[in-house]
Design an enzyme around this catalytic site. Structure first.
Site, PDB file in Angstrom:
ATOM      1  N   ASP A  28       0.844  -1.179   0.000  1.00 16.88           N
ATOM      2  CA  ASP A  28       0.000   0.000   0.000  1.00 16.88           C
ATOM      3  C   ASP A  28       0.889   1.242   0.000  1.00 16.88           C
ATOM      4  O   ASP A  28       1.537   1.559   1.003  1.00 16.88           O
ATOM      5  CB  ASP A  28      -0.908  -0.005   1.227  1.00 16.88           C
ATOM      6  CG  ASP A  28      -1.928   1.133   1.213  1.00 16.88           C
ATOM      7  OD1 ASP A  28      -1.681   2.153   0.550  1.00 16.88           O
ATOM      8  OD2 ASP A  28      -2.979   0.996   1.875  1.00 16.88           O
ATOM      9  N   GLU A  80      29.581   5.014   3.686  1.00 15.24           N
ATOM     10  CA  GLU A  80      29.261   3.600   3.818  1.00 15.24           C
ATOM     11  C   GLU A  80      29.344   2.902   2.468  1.00 15.24           C
ATOM     12  O   GLU A  80      29.129   1.692   2.378  1.00 15.24           O
ATOM     13  CB  GLU A  80      27.838   3.427   4.377  1.00 15.24           C
ATOM     14  CG  GLU A  80      27.666   3.909   5.797  1.00 15.24           C
ATOM     15  CD  GLU A  80      26.226   3.763   6.256  1.00 15.24           C
ATOM     16  OE1 GLU A  80      25.502   2.921   5.694  1.00 15.24           O
ATOM     17  OE2 GLU A  80      25.822   4.497   7.160  1.00 15.24           O
ATOM     18  N   CYS A 112      26.550   5.940  10.187  1.00 12.53           N
ATOM     19  CA  CYS A 112      26.089   7.252   9.729  1.00 12.53           C
ATOM     20  C   CYS A 112      26.876   8.431  10.291  1.00 12.53           C
ATOM     21  O   CYS A 112      26.525   9.581  10.030  1.00 12.53           O
ATOM     22  CB  CYS A 112      24.604   7.406  10.061  1.00 12.53           C
ATOM     23  SG  CYS A 112      23.557   6.164   9.285  1.00 12.53           S
ATOM     24  N   THR A 153      14.143   4.401   1.981  1.00 11.88           N
ATOM     25  CA  THR A 153      14.690   5.634   2.565  1.00 11.88           C
ATOM     26  C   THR A 153      16.174   5.879   2.309  1.00 11.88           C
ATOM     27  O   THR A 153      16.637   7.004   2.448  1.00 11.88           O
ATOM     28  CB  THR A 153      14.461   5.647   4.086  1.00 11.88           C
ATOM     29  OG1 THR A 153      15.050   4.478   4.662  1.00 11.88           O
ATOM     30  CG2 THR A 153      12.984   5.673   4.418  1.00 11.88           C
ATOM     31  N   ARG A 201      13.240  -2.491  14.367  1.00  9.88           N
ATOM     32  CA  ARG A 201      12.863  -1.614  15.466  1.00  9.88           C
ATOM     33  C   ARG A 201      13.885  -1.619  16.602  1.00  9.88           C
ATOM     34  O   ARG A 201      13.867  -0.739  17.460  1.00  9.88           O
ATOM     35  CB  ARG A 201      11.476  -2.003  15.995  1.00  9.88           C
ATOM     36  CG  ARG A 201      10.363  -1.713  15.000  1.00  9.88           C
ATOM     37  CD  ARG A 201       8.989  -1.888  15.609  1.00  9.88           C
ATOM     38  NE  ARG A 201       7.943  -1.569  14.651  1.00  9.88           N
ATOM     39  CZ  ARG A 201       7.504  -0.342  14.399  1.00  9.88           C
ATOM     40  NH1 ARG A 201       8.031   0.681  15.034  1.00  9.88           N
ATOM     41  NH2 ARG A 201       6.544  -0.138  13.519  1.00  9.88           N
ATOM     42  N   THR A 203      16.755  -0.776  16.267  1.00 10.85           N
ATOM     43  CA  THR A 203      17.584   0.408  16.057  1.00 10.85           C
ATOM     44  C   THR A 203      16.994   1.643  16.737  1.00 10.85           C
ATOM     45  O   THR A 203      17.643   2.675  16.807  1.00 10.85           O
ATOM     46  CB  THR A 203      17.736   0.716  14.553  1.00 10.85           C
ATOM     47  OG1 THR A 203      16.447   1.043  14.014  1.00 10.85           O
ATOM     48  CG2 THR A 203      18.287  -0.467  13.799  1.00 10.85           C
ATOM     49  N   HIS A 236      20.408  13.590  13.496  1.00  6.44           N
ATOM     50  CA  HIS A 236      20.498  12.620  12.426  1.00  6.44           C
ATOM     51  C   HIS A 236      19.106  12.065  12.165  1.00  6.44           C
ATOM     52  O   HIS A 236      18.402  11.667  13.098  1.00  6.44           O
ATOM     53  CB  HIS A 236      21.459  11.493  12.830  1.00  6.44           C
ATOM     54  CG  HIS A 236      21.352  10.277  11.962  1.00  6.44           C
ATOM     55  ND1 HIS A 236      21.570  10.323  10.612  1.00  6.44           N
ATOM     56  CD2 HIS A 236      21.031   9.006  12.266  1.00  6.44           C
ATOM     57  CE1 HIS A 236      21.396   9.114  10.101  1.00  6.44           C
ATOM     58  NE2 HIS A 236      21.060   8.300  11.091  1.00  6.44           N
TER      59      HIS A 236
END
Length: 239
Positions: A28, A80, A112, A153, A201, A203, A236
């Site tokens: 969706d 990275e 990051c 993302t 999750r 993270t 971040h």
């Protein structure tokens, strides 16, 4: 006091809408974009990588100042997605910019915060009078396993900072830096693997929020400042 003298940003012109990714996986699209608050992402052209983007953002940084590339005393590139496992990205960029040969150089990888680490190292070299100017780069091309949340993302861009200590040139002083580090295995990519892995999750609470809140408290204690002393705060943002 050392600080940022100039900056440059490069974002590839190509875009991929998240709705198109969702359609491929029969998801969706409204649910995906509504949950992530992201509509599209940047993707590199077939002839672009983290090095070519780093050169582009650095050229824009030099275009804003009268500093010669030959005055640069260090080049640190955080990424990275270095195109080579063995062969420094930083020296390729320096050669393309005409920096010469009299400079420190290193490639950095730290998930990051590799670019931030390069900035901290450069500030140390400036404060100890080892160099007059340093170039710091954070550059990445999109890395996301198909059908993984990172596919929606993870995007592509590069940012370059010229850092110096002449007060009449500094546009943003770096008042203080501080770090909160731990070996939290929330995000990794083993040698030879094409895409990074993550614990989803996991993270959030033990990784992102613990480090952001803990480091914010460390920095405030170190500087004797309060949250009310700040007009803006930029974190971040992984999504």
């Amino acid at each position: 006091m050392a600080g940022i003298v100039s900056y440059g940003v490069y974002i590839p012109k190509y875009r991929l809408k998240l709705s198109e990714i969702a359609d491929v996986w029969k998801k969706d699209a409204l649910e995906i974009t509504g949950g992530l608050k992201v509509v599209e992402k940047s993707v590199p052209a077939v002839d672009e990588d983290s090095v070519t983007m780093a050169v582009a953002s650095s050229l824009r940084a030099f275009a804003k100042t009268q500093i010669s590339p030959l005055e640069i005393g260090s080049v640190f590139m955080g990424s990275e997605s270095h195109p080579y496992a063995v062969n420094p990205s930083s020296t390729i960029v320096a050669d393309a910019l005409g920096i010469g040969n009299d400079y420190f150089a290193a490639d950095l990888e730290f998930a990051c915060k590799a670019g931030t680490a390069g900035l901290q190292v450069t500030l140390g070299l400036l404060d100890s009078n080892k160099i007059d100017y340093g170039l710091v780069i954070g550059s990445d091309t999109a890395q996301g396993r198909p059908h993984d949340i990172l596919e929606y993302t993870a995007c592509s861009a590069s940012c370059s900072l010229i850092v110096g200590k002449k007060q009449n040139e500094v546009i943003a002083q770096v008042l203080e830096t501080s770090s909160y580090s731990s070996n939290t295995p929330d995000f990794w990519r083993r040698d030879g693997q094409m895409y990074p892995s993550h614990y989803g999750r996991f993270t959030g609470e033990p990784a992102y929020f613990m480090h952001v809140f803990s480091e914010a408290k460390n920095l405030l204690a170190k500087t004797k400042l309060k949250p009310s002393d700040f007009a803006y705060c930029v974190f971040h943002m992984p999504n």
